[in-house]
Design a protein around this motif. Structure first.
Motif, PDB file in Angstrom:
ATOM      1  N   ASN A 143     -34.187 -14.580  -6.313  1.00  0.00           N
ATOM      2  CA  ASN A 143     -34.716 -16.190  -6.547  1.00  0.00           C
ATOM      3  C   ASN A 143     -33.538 -16.754  -6.966  1.00  0.00           C
ATOM      4  OD1 ASN A 143     -36.867 -15.578  -4.696  1.00  0.00           O
ATOM      5  ND2 ASN A 143     -38.660 -15.983  -6.341  1.00  0.00           N
ATOM      6  N   LEU A 144     -32.526 -15.909  -8.344  1.00  0.00           N
ATOM      7  CA  LEU A 144     -31.723 -17.225  -8.748  1.00  0.00           C
ATOM      8  C   LEU A 144     -30.313 -17.551  -7.703  1.00  0.00           C
ATOM      9  CD1 LEU A 144     -32.024 -15.660 -12.320  1.00  0.00           C
ATOM     10  CD2 LEU A 144     -32.581 -18.416 -11.790  1.00  0.00           C
ATOM     11  N   PHE A 145     -30.538 -16.008  -7.037  1.00  0.00           N
ATOM     12  CA  PHE A 145     -29.526 -15.462  -5.651  1.00  0.00           C
ATOM     13  C   PHE A 145     -29.879 -16.318  -4.889  1.00  0.00           C
ATOM     14  CE2 PHE A 145     -28.607 -13.245  -2.103  1.00  0.00           C
ATOM     15  CZ  PHE A 145     -27.476 -13.208  -2.096  1.00  0.00           C
ATOM     16  N   VAL A 146     -30.558 -16.330  -4.061  1.00  0.00           N
ATOM     17  CA  VAL A 146     -31.073 -17.437  -3.398  1.00  0.00           C
ATOM     18  C   VAL A 146     -30.384 -18.670  -3.783  1.00  0.00           C
ATOM     19  CG1 VAL A 146     -32.293 -18.597  -1.199  1.00  0.00           C
ATOM     20  CG2 VAL A 146     -32.611 -16.386  -2.221  1.00  0.00           C
ATOM     21  N   GLU A 147     -30.339 -19.213  -5.231  1.00  0.00           N
ATOM     22  CA  GLU A 147     -29.659 -19.819  -5.197  1.00  0.00           C
ATOM     23  C   GLU A 147     -28.804 -20.818  -5.747  1.00  0.00           C
ATOM     24  OE1 GLU A 147     -30.691 -23.276  -9.409  1.00  0.00           O
ATOM     25  OE2 GLU A 147     -32.290 -21.700  -8.691  1.00  0.00           O
ATOM     26  N   GLU A 148     -27.994 -19.560  -5.800  1.00  0.00           N
ATOM     27  CA  GLU A 148     -26.479 -20.045  -5.987  1.00  0.00           C
ATOM     28  C   GLU A 148     -26.352 -19.452  -4.569  1.00  0.00           C
ATOM     29  OE1 GLU A 148     -22.892 -19.998  -8.432  1.00  0.00           O
ATOM     30  OE2 GLU A 148     -25.297 -20.034  -8.723  1.00  0.00           O
ATOM     31  N   THR A 167     -23.277 -11.953 -10.892  1.00  0.00           N
ATOM     32  CA  THR A 167     -23.751 -10.947 -10.528  1.00  0.00           C
ATOM     33  C   THR A 167     -25.431 -11.316 -10.885  1.00  0.00           C
ATOM     34  OG1 THR A 167     -21.262  -9.441 -10.910  1.00  0.00           O
ATOM     35  CG2 THR A 167     -23.948  -8.272 -10.726  1.00  0.00           C
ATOM     36  N   PHE A 168     -25.846 -11.233 -10.280  1.00  0.00           N
ATOM     37  CA  PHE A 168     -27.258 -10.597  -9.907  1.00  0.00           C
ATOM     38  C   PHE A 168     -27.918  -9.251  -9.834  1.00  0.00           C
ATOM     39  CE2 PHE A 168     -26.247 -15.355  -8.383  1.00  0.00           C
ATOM     40  CZ  PHE A 168     -26.984 -15.662 -10.123  1.00  0.00           C
ATOM     41  N   MET A 169     -29.165  -9.315 -10.065  1.00  0.00           N
ATOM     42  CA  MET A 169     -29.988  -8.464  -9.681  1.00  0.00           C
ATOM     43  C   MET A 169     -30.759  -7.781  -9.177  1.00  0.00           C
ATOM     44  SD  MET A 169     -28.098  -6.856 -12.553  1.00  0.00           S
ATOM     45  CE  MET A 169     -27.717  -7.851 -14.137  1.00  0.00           C
TER      46      MET A 169
END
Length: 426
Positions: free
Chosen positions: A124-129, A116-118
C-alpha cells in the motif's frame, strides 16, 4: 564463499583425503595448503551451521571464519534497507547534522539508497508512492537471490498484480505465502560510457564491527552491459540493457570473452578525470567511500561481532549522470570465479591480500589479537575507517559535528572551518 583457517595435523594420506571429502560435503573447499595449515572456502549456508546452537560447533582460538554469523543484516536486500532506514531515524532523534533534510524532506547526506519498499508487506505504501509519479520505472528483486535471478522492471501497477497472480498469491497481506521481494525506484539516468550502462564492484574487508575497522580494496572494477542503454519502455524486458551481472551478460551475443565487459576502477578514474575533471572525480570517490562507511555503521549495532570472524563484501554501486553514487546492494559472497585473465589475477590477489590481513605473516591465527595488522601486509587494501583511531584523535567528533560527505572521507579537506584541515576516516 568464505574462508576458514585452522590447524590440521595429518596422520596419514588416507585420513587427509577423508577429512577433505568431509569438508567438501559440508560446503567447504580447500584452496590452499602449507605444511600443517589449511584454508577452506566456506559457503554462507555453512556459516549458519558453524554458529548454530544445535550443531554444537565450538571454534577454537586458532580458527577464523570469513562471515559474521548474521552477515545477512547487510547482505539481504530487504534487511540492508531496513537497517539504513533505522540508522537514519536514530541519527535524527539524536539531532545529528548527518540526518539533515532539504526543503523537500530528503536526506542531504544520507540519501544514497533508491526509494525502496518490501513486498508484499509495504504494497500500500508503494502504491501511494507510485501514484505520485506514475511515469516512473521500478525494479523488483527477490530478497534472497543473486546473479540477477528473478529480477524484472515494471512501470505499471497492473504488472505488480500480474506478478502477484503468477506467484499464486491472491492477496498482499500474507508474507509467509510467497518469497519476499524489494521494489526500488529504478535509476533511469545512469552514467553511460560508450552508450552503455555499468556499475562498480568494490571489495570491502571488515575485520571487526565494534570498534568498526574496514579496508577498501584498490583493484575494483566496472561491469558493463553488452547492449546500449535506452530508457524506452519497449526495452524494459531486455536484461542485456539493464542488468550488469556477468552471469546475465555473458549469455549476450555481444559479450566479449577477452575483457569480459570489465574496466578497472583506475581506468574509470582516468576517464572521469579527463572528461569531468579531477576535482569532480575525487568528490565522487569520496562520496562512494562515505556510502560504504555509513552502510557499515548502520548495521554495526545489530551485527554479531564474533571474535572469530571477518568478512570481505562485494559492494555494487551505480553512478547516475549527475555523478551521484547509489548503493544498490552488498554481497556476502562476491564471485571469485574468473571470467578473464585479468579477472583471475585480481581475484588471486584479493584472496592473498585478504588472508594476509586475517592471518598476518602466515602465523597461527589468534582470534584474540587486536586485528590491526601492520601497514606492510595490507597489499592492495587501504584502511577506509578505523573507529578506534578516529575516536582517539577526535576526528569522529568532527565527523558528527561537520555535516556532509566531504568531511571525514579519506584524503579530503574540510573547507567549512575557514582553513583547509586534513581529515581522514582512519
Amino acid at each position: 564463499l568464505g574462508i576458514m583457517a585452522g590447524k590440521v595435523k595429518w596422520v596419514t594420506d588416507i585420513e587427509k583425503s577423508v577429512l577433505i571429502n568431509n569438508f567438501e560435503k559440508r560446503g567447504w573447499i580447500q584452496v590452499a595448503e602449507n605444511e600443517d595449515w589449511n584454508f577452506y572456502w566456506m559457503s554462507v549456508q555453512t556459516i549458519r551451521n558453524v554458529f548454530s546452537v544445535e550443531t554444537g560447533y565450538r571454534l577454537s582460538d586458532d580458527q577464523i571464519v570469513n562471515h559474521f554469523p548474521n552477515h545477512y543484516e547487510l547482505t539481504r536486500k530487504d534487511l540492508m534497507v531496513k537497517n539504513i532506514k533505522r540508522y537514519r531515524k536514530e541519527l535524527e532523534k539524536e539531532g545529528s547534522p548527518l540526518a539533515e533534510k532539504d526543503e523537500n524532506g530528503k536526506y542531504i547526506y544520507l540519501d544514497f539508497v533508491p526509494v525502496t519498499f518490501m513486498l508484499p508487506a509495504d504494497y500500500n505504501l508503494f502504491v501511494e508512492e507510485f501514484r505520485k509519479n506514475p511515469s516512473s520505472t521500478w525494479i523488483m528483486k527477490p530478497c534472497g537471490k543473486a546473479q540477477g535471478k528473478g529480477i524484472f522492471l515494471i512501470n505499471k501497477l497492473s504488472q505488480i498484480k500480474k506478478w502477484s497472480r503468477d506467484s499464486k498469491t491472491s492477496s498482499f497481506v500474507s508474507q509467509s505465502s510467497k518469497e519476499a521481494y524489494v521494489i526500488s525506484l529504478y535509476i533511469n539516468n545512469p552514467l553511460l560510457i560508450g552508450g552503455k550502462k555499468f556499475d562498480l564492484r568494490l571489495y570491502v574487508l571488515v575485520s571487526t564491527y565494534r570498534p568498526l575497522r574496514c579496508y577498501m580494496y584498490k583493484l575494483g572494477f566496472c561491469r558493463f552491459c553488452t547492449v546500449k542503454y535506452t530508457p524506452s519502455t519497449s526495452e524494459l524486458d531486455n536484461m542485456f540493457v539493464h542488468l550488469t551481472n556477468v552471469a546475465i551478460q555473458r549469455h549476450g551475443d555481444d559479450y566479449n570473452h577477452i575483457h569480459g565487459g570489465k574496466w578497472t576502477v583506475s581506468n574509470l578514474r582516468l576517464y572521469l578525470e579527463s572528461t569531468r575533471g579531477k576535482e569532480v572525480t575525487n568528490k565522487l570517490f569520496d562520496e562512494i567511500h562515505w556510502i560504504i562507511v555509513q552502510s557499515l555503521k548502520a548495521v554495526a549495532p545489530v551485527m554479531n561481532n564474533d571474535k572469530h570472524c571477518f568478512e570481505c563484501y562485494g559492494y555494487d554501486i551505480i553512478i547516475d549522470d549527475k555523478l551521484k553514487p547509489w548503493l544498490i546492494e552488498v554481497n556476502a559472497s562476491p564471485s571469485l570465479t574468473s571470467s578473464t585473465a585479468n579477472d583471475r589475477i585480481l581475484k588471486y590477489n584479493l584472496i592473498n591480500d585478504t588472508l594476509n590481513i586475517a592471518v598476518p605473516n602466515g602465523e597461527i591465527p589468534d582470534c584474540k589479537w587486536n586485528k590491526s595488522p601492520p601497514k606492510e601486509v595490507l597489499g592492495n587494501y587501504e584502511v577506509l575507517y578505523d573507529e578506534e583511531m578516529a575516536q582517539s584523535d577526535g576526528s569522529d567528533r568532527d565527523l558528527r559535528s561537520r555535516p556532509g560527505p566531504s568531511s571525514g572521507v579519506k584524503g579530503t579537506r574540510a573547507r567549512d572551518l575557514g582553513k583547509p584541515v586534513l581529515t581522514t576516516w582512519k
